[in-house]
Design a protein around this motif. Sequence first.
Motif, PDB file in Angstrom:
ATOM      1  N   ILE A  28       0.832  -1.214   0.000  1.00 41.73           N
ATOM      2  CA  ILE A  28       0.000   0.000   0.000  1.00 41.73           C
ATOM      3  C   ILE A  28       0.867   1.264   0.000  1.00 41.73           C
ATOM      4  CG2 ILE A  28      -1.697   1.347   1.349  1.00 41.73           C
ATOM      5  CD1 ILE A  28      -2.708  -1.409   2.405  1.00 41.73           C
ATOM      6  N   GLY A  29       1.995   1.209   0.721  1.00 40.15           N
ATOM      7  CA  GLY A  29       2.840   2.394   0.893  1.00 40.15           C
ATOM      8  C   GLY A  29       3.699   2.755  -0.297  1.00 40.15           C
ATOM      9  N   THR A  30       3.981   1.788  -1.184  1.00 47.94           N
ATOM     10  CA  THR A  30       4.813   2.066  -2.364  1.00 47.94           C
ATOM     11  C   THR A  30       4.177   1.461  -3.612  1.00 47.94           C
ATOM     12  OG1 THR A  30       6.142   0.050  -2.180  1.00 47.94           O
ATOM     13  CG2 THR A  30       6.883   1.954  -0.923  1.00 47.94           C
ATOM     14  N   ASP A  31       4.485   2.073  -4.758  1.00 43.87           N
ATOM     15  CA  ASP A  31       3.930   1.575  -6.027  1.00 43.87           C
ATOM     16  C   ASP A  31       4.744   0.421  -6.594  1.00 43.87           C
ATOM     17  OD1 ASP A  31       1.941   3.519  -5.984  1.00 43.87           O
ATOM     18  OD2 ASP A  31       3.233   5.002  -6.979  1.00 43.87           O
ATOM     19  N   THR A  32       5.995   0.316  -6.171  1.00 41.96           N
ATOM     20  CA  THR A  32       6.908  -0.646  -6.814  1.00 41.96           C
ATOM     21  C   THR A  32       7.162  -1.910  -5.991  1.00 41.96           C
ATOM     22  OG1 THR A  32       8.747   0.630  -5.868  1.00 41.96           O
ATOM     23  CG2 THR A  32       8.129   1.117  -8.144  1.00 41.96           C
ATOM     24  N   PHE A  33       6.709  -1.940  -4.733  1.00 46.34           N
ATOM     25  CA  PHE A  33       7.041  -3.078  -3.869  1.00 46.34           C
ATOM     26  C   PHE A  33       6.480  -4.387  -4.415  1.00 46.34           C
ATOM     27  CE2 PHE A  33       6.167  -5.974  -0.320  1.00 46.34           C
ATOM     28  CZ  PHE A  33       7.427  -6.069   0.243  1.00 46.34           C
ATOM     29  N   CYS A  34       5.226  -4.367  -4.848  1.00 46.01           N
ATOM     30  CA  CYS A  34       4.549  -5.608  -5.235  1.00 46.01           C
ATOM     31  C   CYS A  34       4.684  -5.936  -6.721  1.00 46.01           C
ATOM     32  CB  CYS A  34       3.064  -5.526  -4.851  1.00 46.01           C
ATOM     33  SG  CYS A  34       2.296  -7.154  -4.656  1.00 46.01           S
ATOM     34  N   THR A  35       5.612  -5.289  -7.400  1.00 50.25           N
ATOM     35  CA  THR A  35       5.825  -5.606  -8.818  1.00 50.25           C
ATOM     36  C   THR A  35       6.615  -6.911  -8.943  1.00 50.25           C
ATOM     37  OG1 THR A  35       7.883  -4.320  -8.852  1.00 50.25           O
ATOM     38  CG2 THR A  35       5.845  -3.168  -9.462  1.00 50.25           C
ATOM     39  N   PRO A  36       6.401  -7.673 -10.013  1.00 52.35           N
ATOM     40  CA  PRO A  36       7.115  -8.949 -10.176  1.00 52.35           C
ATOM     41  C   PRO A  36       8.635  -8.804 -10.102  1.00 52.35           C
ATOM     42  CG  PRO A  36       5.334  -8.788 -11.761  1.00 52.35           C
ATOM     43  CD  PRO A  36       5.424  -7.451 -11.082  1.00 52.35           C
ATOM     44  N   SER A  37       9.173  -7.739 -10.704  1.00 59.24           N
ATOM     45  CA  SER A  37      10.626  -7.555 -10.707  1.00 59.24           C
ATOM     46  C   SER A  37      11.162  -7.327  -9.297  1.00 59.24           C
ATOM     47  CB  SER A  37      11.015  -6.379 -11.608  1.00 59.24           C
ATOM     48  OG  SER A  37      10.424  -5.176 -11.136  1.00 59.24           O
ATOM     49  N   ASN A  38      10.431  -6.553  -8.497  1.00 67.54           N
ATOM     50  CA  ASN A  38      10.894  -6.286  -7.129  1.00 67.54           C
ATOM     51  C   ASN A  38      10.752  -7.518  -6.243  1.00 67.54           C
ATOM     52  OD1 ASN A  38      11.873  -4.325  -5.098  1.00 67.54           O
ATOM     53  ND2 ASN A  38       9.925  -4.783  -4.121  1.00 67.54           N
ATOM     54  N   LEU A  39       9.674  -8.270  -6.426  1.00 65.71           N
ATOM     55  CA  LEU A  39       9.483  -9.488  -5.632  1.00 65.71           C
ATOM     56  C   LEU A  39      10.576 -10.512  -5.946  1.00 65.71           C
ATOM     57  CD1 LEU A  39       5.597  -9.934  -5.743  1.00 65.71           C
ATOM     58  CD2 LEU A  39       6.991  -9.056  -3.854  1.00 65.71           C
ATOM     59  N   LEU A  40      10.976 -10.581  -7.209  1.00 70.25           N
ATOM     60  CA  LEU A  40      12.085 -11.464  -7.586  1.00 70.25           C
ATOM     61  C   LEU A  40      13.392 -10.972  -6.983  1.00 70.25           C
ATOM     62  CD1 LEU A  40      11.326 -12.282 -11.333  1.00 70.25           C
ATOM     63  CD2 LEU A  40      11.332 -13.895  -9.424  1.00 70.25           C
ATOM     64  N   ASN A  41      13.540  -9.655  -6.925  1.00 70.14           N
ATOM     65  CA  ASN A  41      14.732  -9.061  -6.319  1.00 70.14           C
ATOM     66  C   ASN A  41      14.800  -9.400  -4.831  1.00 70.14           C
ATOM     67  OD1 ASN A  41      17.064  -7.350  -6.194  1.00 70.14           O
ATOM     68  ND2 ASN A  41      15.793  -5.759  -5.288  1.00 70.14           N
ATOM     69  N   ILE A  42      13.658  -9.310  -4.144  1.00 70.18           N
ATOM     70  CA  ILE A  42      13.605  -9.671  -2.719  1.00 70.18           C
ATOM     71  C   ILE A  42      13.959 -11.144  -2.536  1.00 70.18           C
ATOM     72  CG2 ILE A  42      12.082  -9.964  -0.715  1.00 70.18           C
ATOM     73  CD1 ILE A  42      10.501  -7.535  -1.713  1.00 70.18           C
TER      74      ILE A  42
END
Length: 317
Positions: A28-42
């Motif tokens: 909810i707090g960021t637009d990019t946290f739940c993107t596929p690329s960021n989740l793969l990065n995590i």
Amino acid sequence: MTKDKVISTIKDRAIFVVMVALFLFFTIGTDTFCTPSNLLNIARQVAVLGIASVGMTMVILTGGIDLATGSIITFVNIITAYFMVNMGWSMWLAIPVALLASTIIGLLNGIAVANLNMPALIVTFATQTIFEGLAYIICGGVPIFGFSEEFSFIGQGYIGAIPFPVILLVIAFLIAGFILVKTYFGRYIYAVGGNEEAAELSGIQVKKIKYLVYALSGLFAGIAGIVMLSRTNSGQPTAGKGYEFDVITAVVLGGVSVNGGAGKISNVIAGVLIIGMLSNGMVLLNVSSYAQMVVKGLILAVAVGFDCYQKLSLKKK
């Protein structure tokens, strides 16, 4: 279901509730946290943390601590890079030799703790300082790079849609789960952490158990170092600096008692994911590195405080 059992179930599941809540907060707090690329990065980021946490879990379950994890990650990072780039070794020779070295470092820690009765805190802190210094000496304080594409697969490759480091992480946790739940060695680890004197009186070879858990801690830290080196494509003399703090926080947050003898590897997975999401989410929210240190320190203090509170409550009963 009795009241005590309900409370116990809530405590066991609380870590997963926190994990989901944290995920929703950053989504909810960021637009990019739940993107596929960021989740793969995590996922790639937590692979290093998670693999190292497997060995730390076993050490803490015996009532010990391993502050050398970060420096072992760094040392393996540097010597593997040095073997491949400066000495021209193939990865198939460099990696086993580096992992053997990390396992021996862990074994020496275990021997010092078990045979000399030296406090694990002091032994592993000394090891941390020694091998951090050696890493700087070997590379001269300069990063080492220039690896083959074959080596980069370990930290950057995919099998299907799944990053290879995540597969290694899953394998590491499955091995740890099997050892702790299905083997006599796993039961002995819990027994040593629960009551060392009673374990020795019951015929358990306590010293050998300590040798093995510290050696395994060194091995898993070494594997984490290899994955980190492959992911960053550069042997850095500060690669694992301070990493032991995140590893210990993840393990304790996952419910492993700092006094030893209690904890589940399944909950450690949640602890690892929480630390990974927290680090990534705070960066996306532009939280300063100093504030991140404060947050992580508070989390560790709360987790340890909660564990100590539970121990006091049990004693009063």
